[in-house]
Design an enzyme around this catalytic site. Structure first.
Site, mmCIF file in Angstrom:
data_model
loop_
_atom_site.group_PDB
_atom_site.id
_atom_site.type_symbol
_atom_site.label_atom_id
_atom_site.label_comp_id
_atom_site.label_asym_id
_atom_site.label_seq_id
_atom_site.Cartn_x
_atom_site.Cartn_y
_atom_site.Cartn_z
ATOM 1 N N TYR A 37 64.096 36.923 35.478
ATOM 2 C CA TYR A 37 62.736 37.315 34.903
ATOM 3 C C TYR A 37 62.183 36.070 33.896
ATOM 4 O O TYR A 37 62.259 35.687 33.084
ATOM 5 C CB TYR A 37 62.377 38.415 34.212
ATOM 6 C CG TYR A 37 61.851 39.694 35.216
ATOM 7 C CD1 TYR A 37 61.067 39.739 36.734
ATOM 8 C CD2 TYR A 37 62.879 40.805 34.947
ATOM 9 C CE1 TYR A 37 61.141 40.657 37.085
ATOM 10 C CE2 TYR A 37 63.211 41.699 35.725
ATOM 11 C CZ TYR A 37 61.968 41.903 36.977
ATOM 12 O OH TYR A 37 62.154 43.237 37.818
ATOM 13 N N HIS A 193 53.635 48.307 33.930
ATOM 14 C CA HIS A 193 54.984 47.337 33.623
ATOM 15 C C HIS A 193 55.741 48.293 33.101
ATOM 16 O O HIS A 193 57.018 47.377 33.174
ATOM 17 C CB HIS A 193 54.371 45.927 33.552
ATOM 18 C CG HIS A 193 53.412 44.911 34.502
ATOM 19 N ND1 HIS A 193 52.605 45.118 34.428
ATOM 20 C CD2 HIS A 193 54.593 44.819 35.637
ATOM 21 C CE1 HIS A 193 52.080 43.958 35.810
ATOM 22 N NE2 HIS A 193 53.449 44.210 35.708
ATOM 23 N N ARG A 223 52.449 34.185 42.690
ATOM 24 C CA ARG A 223 54.583 33.696 41.990
ATOM 25 C C ARG A 223 54.926 34.649 42.896
ATOM 26 O O ARG A 223 54.219 35.039 44.175
ATOM 27 C CB ARG A 223 54.603 34.766 41.227
ATOM 28 C CG ARG A 223 53.901 36.134 41.258
ATOM 29 C CD ARG A 223 54.005 36.820 39.494
ATOM 30 N NE ARG A 223 55.546 36.840 38.998
ATOM 31 C CZ ARG A 223 56.739 38.300 38.737
ATOM 32 N NH1 ARG A 223 55.938 38.924 39.653
ATOM 33 N NH2 ARG A 223 57.757 38.064 38.491
ATOM 34 N N ASN A 225 58.372 37.328 44.006
ATOM 35 C CA ASN A 225 58.891 38.397 43.040
ATOM 36 C C ASN A 225 60.310 39.328 44.533
ATOM 37 O O ASN A 225 59.750 38.905 45.800
ATOM 38 C CB ASN A 225 58.222 40.146 42.561
ATOM 39 C CG ASN A 225 58.863 40.876 42.210
ATOM 40 O OD1 ASN A 225 59.730 40.486 41.621
ATOM 41 N ND2 ASN A 225 58.425 42.571 41.804
ATOM 42 N N LYS A 317 66.474 47.514 40.623
ATOM 43 C CA LYS A 317 66.332 46.866 42.059
ATOM 44 C C LYS A 317 67.149 47.380 43.000
ATOM 45 O O LYS A 317 66.848 48.147 44.374
ATOM 46 C CB LYS A 317 66.502 45.531 42.194
ATOM 47 C CG LYS A 317 65.232 45.107 41.777
ATOM 48 C CD LYS A 317 65.634 42.657 42.267
ATOM 49 C CE LYS A 317 64.301 42.022 40.805
ATOM 50 N NZ LYS A 317 63.591 42.552 41.650
#
Length: 346
Positions: A37, A193, A223, A225, A317
């Site tokens: 990250y 978050h 960005r 992800n 994930k």
């Protein structure tokens, strides 16, 4: 020359596919052979012709099928679209932004004409031709945010800025990677978050919030992800976990190439002119392993990224059940040679 829209599904028989041209324009998210990250935010400016950044709002061959899938999700669960009462003006801001960008980038498919507050919007792929009064909700079949996001790929969160923070007070969210608008509505930036591992300890979200609250009108940012998805399913929401969660147990060495998909989000951030809110489009792109590995550089790099991913991130994930199977499959396509810098294929 217009886009040729594919007839396909993101559920049941899963007929979704990427054309060869669309594979090469896929926004591969890894610029090096490892991942952690980071505050990977950059100006959202026009990119190379033929890429997903050719226009600031991307429309592609999956547009019509994605809008059909969104309509199905909303029919099943209307709470995927919510707007708190004070966010109506921000909804009109978003309607203007998306209509302008789609008409600018794809004039063969979308037309916006304005005569003062009297606007006409033509969406040829979806067969829509509506005239309405800007600012008058009664002249549209839905509220302004819902009306335009039923016609725009990706999810949209509208954030109200107050008290030095950002608050998720409106959104259209039907293609999310395991989070819930209904749960997060009204939360601030740090609250929604909270589940993300490692990033808080590194101060990533403190820096990201500082950047986002200073975004200026006309200077959007972006960005990338990513996560992985089994089957090309757009709707991987907590509400429907019973439908997609068990898919993670079905990966075998024989079906990895067809079942496992890299799911990339192109996230952009725009300051809205009237409401001073920030809209956060989250555009989802899917590619199956069989398609991705047609680009040898991507095959080698993805193998190394997934193999070396920290355990906390792999768990977050949702890769744990099939990670070793995927790594073994990808390893056969990694000859150990160096990968070239950057995201694009060789």
């Amino acid at each position: 020359m217009g886009i040729t829209f594919r007839k396909e599904t993101f559920r049941d028989d899963f007929t979704f596919r990427n054309s060869p041209e669309h594979i090469r324009r896929f926004p591969f998210p890894f610029h090096e052979d490892s991942y952690m990250y980071a505050v990977n935010i950059e100006p959202h400016v026009i990119g190379p012709k033929g890429s997903v950044l050719e226009n600031l709002i991307d429309v592609d061959e999956h547009y019509v099928a994605e809008m059909q899938d969104r309509a199905l999700v909303l029919a099943e669960d209307p709470l995927r679209c919510q707007s708190l009462p004070h966010m109506t003006l921000a909804g009109w801001d978003l309607l203007e932004l998306l209509m302008e960008q789609q008409a600018l980038g794809y004039p063969e498919h979308f037309t916006l004409t304005r005569d003062g507050d009297r606007w006409r919007w033509i969406n040829r792929p979806l067969g829509i031709d509506d005239t309405f009064t800007f600012g008058d909700t009664s002249t549209l079949p839905y509220g302004p945010m819902e009306y335009i996001t039923r016609q725009s790929q990706g999810d949209f969160c509208i954030l109200d800025q107050r008290d030095g923070n950002l608050w998720m007070d409106a959104g259209m969210v039907t293609t999310q990677a395991d989070w819930s608008l209904d749960f997060d509505i009204g939360m601030n930036f740090f609250e929604w978050h909270a589940p993300v591992p490692l990033a808080h300890e590194k101060g990533i979200f403190v820096r990201a919030l500082k950047f986002l609250t200073n975004i200026q009108q006309g200077k959007p940012a972006r960005r990338l992800n990513w996560t992985m998805t089994i089957n090309p399913r757009l709707d991987t929401s907590p509400e429907n976990y019973h439908k997609w969660g068990p898919d993670r147990t079905t990966v075998t060495p024989e079906n990895v190439g067809d079942k496992v998909h890299l799911r990339v989000e192109l996230q952009s951030f725009w300051r809205l002119p009237r409401s001073n809110g920030i809209v956060f489009p989250i555009r989802c792109y899917l590619i199956k392993m069989d398609e991705l590995v047609t680009q040898p550089k991507w095959a080698r790099r993805l193998h190394r990224v997934i193999r070396d991913l920290p355990e906390e991130l792999a768990n977050y994930k949702g890769l744990t059940r099939y990670r070793s199977t995927l790594v073994e499959w990808l390893s056969k396509l990694d000859d150990g040679s160096a990968t070239s810098p950057g995201f694009g294929p060789d």
